[in-house]
Design an enzyme around this catalytic site. Structure first.
Site, PDB file in Angstrom:
ATOM      1  CE1 TYR B  49     -10.915  10.974  38.058  1.00 44.30           C
ATOM      2  CE2 TYR B  49      -8.739   9.987  38.010  1.00 44.30           C
ATOM      3  CZ  TYR B  49      -9.595  11.013  37.664  1.00 44.30           C
ATOM      4  OH  TYR B  49      -9.135  12.070  36.929  1.00 44.30           O
ATOM      5  CD  GLU B  50     -17.086   7.589  44.858  1.00 44.50           C
ATOM      6  OE1 GLU B  50     -17.221   8.060  45.984  1.00 44.50           O
ATOM      7  OE2 GLU B  50     -17.822   7.896  43.898  1.00 44.50           O
ATOM      8  CB  SER B  51     -14.586   4.507  39.203  1.00 40.38           C
ATOM      9  OG  SER B  51     -13.550   5.368  38.767  1.00 40.38           O
ATOM     10  N   GLY B  52     -12.095   3.196  41.274  1.00 43.14           N
ATOM     11  CA  GLY B  52     -11.089   2.151  41.385  1.00 43.14           C
ATOM     12  C   GLY B  52      -9.832   2.413  40.577  1.00 43.14           C
ATOM     13  CB  ILE B  65     -15.820   9.022  38.918  1.00 41.10           C
ATOM     14  CG1 ILE B  65     -17.209   8.544  39.310  1.00 41.10           C
ATOM     15  CG2 ILE B  65     -15.473  10.338  39.538  1.00 41.10           C
ATOM     16  CD1 ILE B  65     -17.271   8.078  40.728  1.00 41.10           C
TER      17      ILE B  65
END
Lengths: 342, 252, 342, 252
Positions: B49-52, B65
């Site tokens: 996920y882009e959020s880490g 996300i």
């Protein structure tokens, strides 16, 4: 204690006397107590905004979908700051509200959206129609913003990244440039450093000196803290220095870059804080609806910002039942051993 | 025909992910599609996920996300800078799923604005991570609804590069990733499997024809020699979506 | 279990049957069990060196003064690998021993020293006198090595840093170049990416899939893991996946970049592992003394490397008393709550 | 005269750190000097260790900058990359302490090798972090013993820049830090407080004279108009060093 705080000569004298009469560890503890007293950075949000946010400043309230300091934004709105440059990867509801309130001259960002809901209507009104006033935009991709913070925090003249080539973003933003690769063919895009005048960063906990521990999504909180000229950290709770020192790897932001600490439980509502509370999605949906209309937007600001004196009043208005419904539940990490090494 | 256009997009995306290892996920339809793929045929898919977040095991349908349920029970949670530098630019992402407001015949995407940059008619979200995802992911799938105002001759703004102006343009640009492979819509599927890398209609939903699709594409559309009719969701796919992934029907 | 492992079709069939008969969470757990079985990456050190280290490879055994995988180095020596390029910020005893054993053709580094003790005599003999054979050196500063790993892990063509200008380092190492700052005057030094063929990284714990948790000095373990083509992680203990998942922020190296996991308690001796054991300083001093002399050096290698079959034999030779004397003591971190969010 | 040359260096370094905030520390003498300064006159000194430690409270004398006792009870422990990028290059370090095998009259340091680079007579440790510390720390102090073979006209290798060839050379180079301020030896103190930034003898230890120092410096040495005699360790300083910081006399 106030007397001690205001009189460093007195402290030195006391220490000189202490030095020869008490043993090693007792002595060290004495120093630490006095240091802790001297380095207490706790102030109120009202004071933080008064001291650190001025008309025309560049302000970064960061946090990637979580740890968003709505408490700071609302206080800035209440103190009627103007002509701010608002910096944030995902402007989100928080900057939509600040733009609606007329605080902003410009926005530096990478993604405009109400996450999981839809558009940010106040920002769209400002950009598309100049209501309440025109809003200048300077835009990057996410990685470009990250690179700007890294360069800002590490005093690099630029940060290189494999983005932008072939897109229209460098045309829209001439600050996106390229440099030649000295090891082979081709060029790579670069972005310049950014150093906000002040950053507001929400976290789970800190000690009074501002050693800040965060778990969950780390976002770019660390990079922003090092990049910003002044840093205000907002925490759910202040803990004893000893708690921090028992898990130093959890300290994401060291006190060395922190100017002030504000204690504001639920200060990130309606966003969430890992392990403390959940996102209040109804709030996001409600803003998504009401912000489509200019008058309804202003009524919202009146109801939730101007008419409440501070975060305590906001929480009282929110009500215990609603707050309790955001309970995170409990899932504890397994404690690890650092060893004593004495 | 017991399925919705959204479900049709979800199952097509899921099928396209068969055998994939590391998938870069967003929320909404892409998230459901990835989780469907994982449960239906490729349990070894790893979601980034882009959020880490890496190795998420969300206990509920994530709202964004950045939903905390993605963090609790994940294998690893890291900073956004690590995510973009080490995971994405580092070349670890096999497939990503992207959307946009406009797409052209080479799969280039616009998610920035409609109109002129200085005076936009509609201000859209902007790149977010899309620009770098389109460049660095080894390949990507596009998921969007088929509409004439979305499938355009010329983008108002090129946010995320597809095959640029076709042919070997990506190679010349030195992009690490191979670009868009498939465009998944509610009414048709398109690929770019020709030397020009030009969008080609390969499957249509039941009830659609090459002509009905052509009517909603702004350029003269290439059509595959053997146009197929899309298979609707299987019983297994439907059950996973409706009983497990989206029991409240938020994305139906 | 072996049958299941070797038959993915069977797994899929089983899953298809399971799918409609069991409920959501039970079902997920079933998948996880099978995944865990399939992704078990645990092998022995002997196998790791056999599979991942070939003559002529570039090898990075990293860890800044701690977490140094002597177990890997000794096995590489025992398997008589030749012509290696040894990459490491601080070559330390570990590469001094590998150079003494004749494994190395070249070394890439930033600081040559026996930390807190003195010189690395075997490396000096090779560099100054070509004994046992000449050693090519490629040298940077610490930050330059860090930059090379970051560029390697993030596929950047170069990494910029405010070092080197005005020094003799770029003359000694022509890979240190400069690029122009496109935002103003002047140039900045850059270093090229590095991508070791294989890295050996020691850590406290991992699950069987290779999600690795480290606390204490983090060094550059993460950057090396992402930069290297193959990664072998050596751990003090394997823990259940659930322990890892209860504290995902502690996972420094995700399984996505890990090829093999070797379980080797005390595998970093005589360096230390935070919370597990202390540095064995007598060992550092002893090497400091004996390595001054070529014959004594070879006798040391014979005694501690060639004559012991593996790490178990090494620990047996070390003896329980000496191992116990390295006890770290207990200082537990305070557990934090991540919340359930169900 | 109840003190050793090492103790003299330690107390002079400690005194030079009075009022400092963030100090970049090594092990050995510099470490003891910083801790002496903290206990004797500037409790607010914050120590940053190259190994990634901030706010250490070691329970024993650390054996190396990577000693685990520096981690247990620290305020923050971070990666080496953060340490060099954000702390050091980020401009947070007020003072650093450096040593070397050779120094020239502008305070440039060699810790790389003696002889020719391709065929070194003596291979020394190399830069480590010294090169970037010398460039980025706001100022630095040099600690080394006074010997003619160390105080040389021409360095065999310039590892860490001092004032380069003097005057405003550092400014022209665009270095963030102001360079070396003081050279602390076992027999004399030197500063660079003149327009040329040339090393100048300002204090000598008891028993030394300008001439006895000159004899061990390879270039014609500048001497201050009012040469002072160094004060030995005070009773307080001695007590802290011997009872608390180095009870086993490792660095005596």
């Amino acid at each position: 204690m106030k007397f001690i705080k205001s009189c460093p000569q007195f402290i030195e004298k006391v220490l000189n006397v202490l030095k020869f009469t008490i043993k090693k560890y007792v002595y060290m503890e004495a120093i630490q107590d006095i240091m802790a007293t001297n380095n207490n950075k706790i102030i109120t949000m009202k004071e933080a905004v008064e001291q650190y946010v001025h008309d025309g400043d560049s302000v970064a309230i960061e946090g990637f979908t979580a740890f968003i300091s709505f408490a700071a934004a609302h206080e800035i709105i209440r103190q009627k700051r103007q002509e701010l440059t608002l910096i944030r990867m995902t402007p989100d509801l928080i900057y939509d509200q600040m733009v609606a309130a007329g605080c902003a001259k410009k926005m530096v960002f990478s993604y405009l959206g109400n996450p999981g809901v839809g558009s940010l209507y106040a920002i769209r009104r400002a950009v598309e129609k100049g209501i309440p006033k025109p809003l200048e935009v300077e835009e990057y991709s996410h990685f470009g913003m990250v690179g700007r913070y890294i360069a800002g925090g590490s005093k690099l003249p630029f940060f290189p990244l494999q983005s932008y080539k072939g897109t229209d973003l460098p045309k829209a933003n001439p600050l996106i440039k390229t440099v030649k690769n000295p090891y082979g063919d081709g060029e790579i895009a670069v972005v310049p450093p950014i150093n906000p005048d002040v950053a507001f960063l929400h976290a789970q906990r800190a000690d009074a000196q501002g050693n800040v521990q965060i778990w969950g999504l780390l976002g770019m909180q660390k990079e922003v803290a090092f990049a910003s000229k002044k840093v205000v950290v907002i925490v759910e709770e202040i803990v004893d220095e000893e708690i921090i020192r028992r898990d130093p790897n959890r300290t994401l932001i060291p006190s060395i870059v922190v100017d002030a600490v504000v204690v504001e439980p639920y200060g990130a509502h309606p966003s969430y804080v890992q392990g403390y509370y959940d996102r209040d999605n109804a709030f996001y949906l409600d803003w998504g609806k009401r912000s489509r209309d200019l008058e309804a937007t202003e009524a919202w600001l009146d109801e939730w910002v101007y008419s409440v004196a501070d975060r305590k009043a906001y929480l009282a208005k929110l009500g215990k039942e609603r707050i309790d419904s955001l309970d995170a539940g409990e899932m504890m990490a397994e404690a690890v051993n650092y060893g004593r090494y004495e | 025909m017991d399925y919705t256009p959204s479900e049709l997009m979800i199952v097509n995306a899921s099928r396209a992910l068969r055998g994939s290892r590391v998938v870069f996920v967003g929320v909404g339809l892409p998230n459901i599609a990835c989780n469907l793929a994982r449960r239906d045929h490729t349990p070894s898919i790893e979601l980034v996920y882009e959020s880490g977040v890496f190795g998420a095991q969300p206990a509920r349908l994530p709202l964004s996300i950045g939903d905390p349920t993605l963090v609790s029970r994940a294998s690893s949670v890291t900073s956004i800078s690590d995510l973009f530098m080490l995971y994405l630019q580092g070349g670890l992402v096999d497939v990503a799923l992207l959307g946009g407001a406009q797409i052209d015949k080479y799969g280039n995407l616009n998610s920035t604005l409609i109109g002129d940059y200085a005076h936009p008619k509609i201000r859209l979200p902007g790149s977010g991570g899309a620009c770098e995802i389109a460049i660095n992911a080894k390949r990507f799938l596009v998921i969007m609804r088929l509409k004439r105002r979305a499938f355009v001759e010329n983008l108002d703004f090129l946010t995320s590069p597809g095959h640029l102006d076709g042919g070997n343009a990506r190679e010349k640009m030195g992009y690490p990733g191979a670009g868009p492979q498939l465009v998944i819509t509610d009414r048709a599927l398109f690929n770019f499997d020709n030397d020009d890398h030009e969008m080609t209609l390969i499957e249509v939903a039941a009830g659609e024809t090459a002509d009905s699709i052509r009517a909603d594409v702004s350029w003269p559309l290439r059509v595959a020699d053997h146009l197929k009719v899309m298979e609707g969701p299987t019983a297994v796919e439907s059950a996973i979506i409706r009983e497990q992934l989206d029991p409240d029907g938020l994305y139906r």
